[in-house]
Design an enzyme around this catalytic site. Structure first.
Site, mmCIF file in Angstrom:
data_model
loop_
_atom_site.group_PDB
_atom_site.id
_atom_site.type_symbol
_atom_site.label_atom_id
_atom_site.label_comp_id
_atom_site.label_asym_id
_atom_site.label_seq_id
_atom_site.Cartn_x
_atom_site.Cartn_y
_atom_site.Cartn_z
ATOM 1 C CD GLU A 23 -2.853 1.316 2.251
ATOM 2 O OE1 GLU A 23 -2.948 0.427 3.109
ATOM 3 O OE2 GLU A 23 -3.702 2.203 2.067
ATOM 4 C CG ASP A 42 -2.937 -2.744 4.225
ATOM 5 O OD1 ASP A 42 -2.099 -1.958 4.719
ATOM 6 O OD2 ASP A 42 -4.133 -2.448 4.051
ATOM 7 C CB ILE A 92 -1.434 -0.813 9.554
ATOM 8 C CG1 ILE A 92 -0.081 -0.869 10.274
ATOM 9 C CG2 ILE A 92 -2.580 -0.755 10.560
ATOM 10 C CD1 ILE A 92 0.166 0.314 11.229
ATOM 11 C CG ASP A 93 -6.964 -3.846 6.116
ATOM 12 O OD1 ASP A 93 -7.129 -2.843 5.395
ATOM 13 O OD2 ASP A 93 -7.868 -4.651 6.371
ATOM 14 C CB THR A 150 -4.386 3.102 8.795
ATOM 15 O OG1 THR A 150 -3.536 2.168 8.139
ATOM 16 C CG2 THR A 150 -3.531 4.238 9.321
ATOM 17 C CG ASP A 169 -7.437 -2.478 1.265
ATOM 18 O OD1 ASP A 169 -6.773 -2.197 2.270
ATOM 19 O OD2 ASP A 169 -7.744 -1.643 0.387
HETATM 20 C C1 IPD Z 1 -8.952 0.496 4.731
HETATM 21 C C2 IPD Z 1 -9.732 -0.464 5.570
HETATM 22 C C3 IPD Z 1 -11.185 -0.039 5.615
HETATM 23 C C4 IPD Z 1 -11.778 0.088 4.233
HETATM 24 C C5 IPD Z 1 -10.946 1.033 3.402
HETATM 25 C C6 IPD Z 1 -9.521 0.566 3.347
HETATM 26 P P1 IPD Z 1 -6.404 0.848 5.297
HETATM 27 O O1 IPD Z 1 -7.622 0.062 4.613
HETATM 28 O O2 IPD Z 1 -9.629 -1.777 5.074
HETATM 29 O O3 IPD Z 1 -11.963 -0.976 6.305
HETATM 30 O O4 IPD Z 1 -13.086 0.577 4.339
HETATM 31 O O5 IPD Z 1 -11.495 1.066 2.105
HETATM 32 O O6 IPD Z 1 -8.760 1.489 2.599
HETATM 33 O O7 IPD Z 1 -6.325 2.184 4.627
HETATM 34 O O8 IPD Z 1 -6.710 0.965 6.728
HETATM 35 O O9 IPD Z 1 -5.247 0.001 4.973
HETATM 36 CA CA CA Z 2 -3.105 0.086 5.144
#
Ligand code: IPD
Ligand code: CA
Length: 286
Positions: A81, A102, A104-105, A107, A231
């Site tokens: 990412e 990713d 941190i998914d 964030t 993601d």
């Molecule tokens: C997000 C999370 C979130 C989703 C967003 C993503 P991130 O990823 O997965 O649940 O709704 O579309 O971008 O930015 O925290 O890696």
């Molecule tokens: Ca992320």
């Protein structure tokens, strides 16, 4: 368990990647916990919108994992990412072994110390996902799957729920990080179309945690427009190995680069969700 990795790499090889990925995920989890205990998780920059955040910890974990991978496997490729968002260049996804990460998914959850964020590590070969590892250090949940070998939570097999009908389903929807008017309108219309037709609506704030929740039977279906490959990659395999399905929001096969995602405990339920959604956004691919 069987050893049925049907792609070019043998299951012995994918097992080695799995062990390596699990060690990296645990190391990344320790970095997340330590960042939070020092309070640096709250120091953010925004990306596409004020709700699309990044911290030094996201960047640091991605750098750490990429250097570990390329040191051990110099001929493998990486997609992540933070590298992709800072380069502004489209992903060059090939048939080579590719680690899609990713760091941190979730964030936004990480920033707020809401305990639902994770590191997500997927591997593709010939554009098929062969390995998925998702680790949530707050709940100490390690989800793993190798293609053809089932899905596991902390080493124990997991399976999707038996839910087949929307009116009995716990459904997950997300606002997502994009805040343009077209996206906001689509989210509102889609949520409105399903919210009274299911058992309940949830939003965990992490695509990987959402999908893993379906894999272990705690939720039944999830949709989102605007996700990226990192993601979806790892948890998509975990869900299919747990007996569930992933698909494009209009019902065709999932394209990891196409930013449209339905995850469900069964194809039937996924199709029901797809048909209920009035707006199917077309977004620029990754
Ligand atoms: C997000 C999370 C979130 C989703 C967003 C993503 P991130 O990823 O997965 O649940 O709704 O579309 O971008 O930015 O925290 O890696
Ligand atoms: Ca992320």
């Amino acid at each position: 368990m069987g050893s049925e990795t049907t792609v070019d790499g043998s299951d012995v090889m994918v097992r080695e990647w799995e062990e390596f990925a699990i060690n990296m995920a645990i190391e990344a989890g320790q970095v997340m916990l330590s960042a939070t205990s020092k309070g640096v998780n709250r120091q953010t920059e925004s990306k596409a919108s004020a709700a699309d955040l990044v911290t030094e910890t996201d960047k640091g974990i991605e750098k750490l994992l990429f250097s570990r991978i390329l040191h051990k496997y110099p001929d493998h490729r990486t997609i992540g990412e933070e590298t992709t968002s800072s380069s502004g260049v489209k992903n060059n996804w090939t048939d080579a072994v590719t680690w899609i990460i990713d760091p941190i998914d979730g964030t936004m959850n990480f920033v707020h110390t809401f305990p639902l964020s994770c590191v997500s590590i997927g591997v593709t070969l010939n554009k098929e996902i062969v390995l998925g590892v998702v680790f949530n250090p707050w709940l100490d949940q390690l989800f793993t799957a190798r293609r053809g070998n089932g899905a596991y939570l902390n080493g124990k097999p997991i399976h999707v729920s038996a839910c087949q009908k929307m009116d009995e389903a716990l459904v997950i929807a997300e606002l997502g990080g994009d805040r343009d008017e077209v996206k906001k309108d689509a989210v509102c219309q889609n949520v409105q179309a399903i919210m009274w037709k299911c058992h309940g609506l949830r939003s965990l704030g992490s695509a990987a945690m959402n999908t893993c929740s379906i894999a272990c039977g705690s939720a039944d279906a999830y949709f989102e427009f605007g996700l990226h490959a990192w993601d979806m990659c790892a948890s998509a395999l975990i869900l299919t190995e747990a007996g569930g399905c992933v698909m494009d929001t209009e019902g065709g096969p999932l394209d990891l680069m196409n930013r449209r995602f339905i995850a469900a405990s069964s194809v039937d339920l996924g199709n029901q969700l797809s048909q209920l959604l009035p707006v199917h956004l077309k977004l620029p691919s990754d």
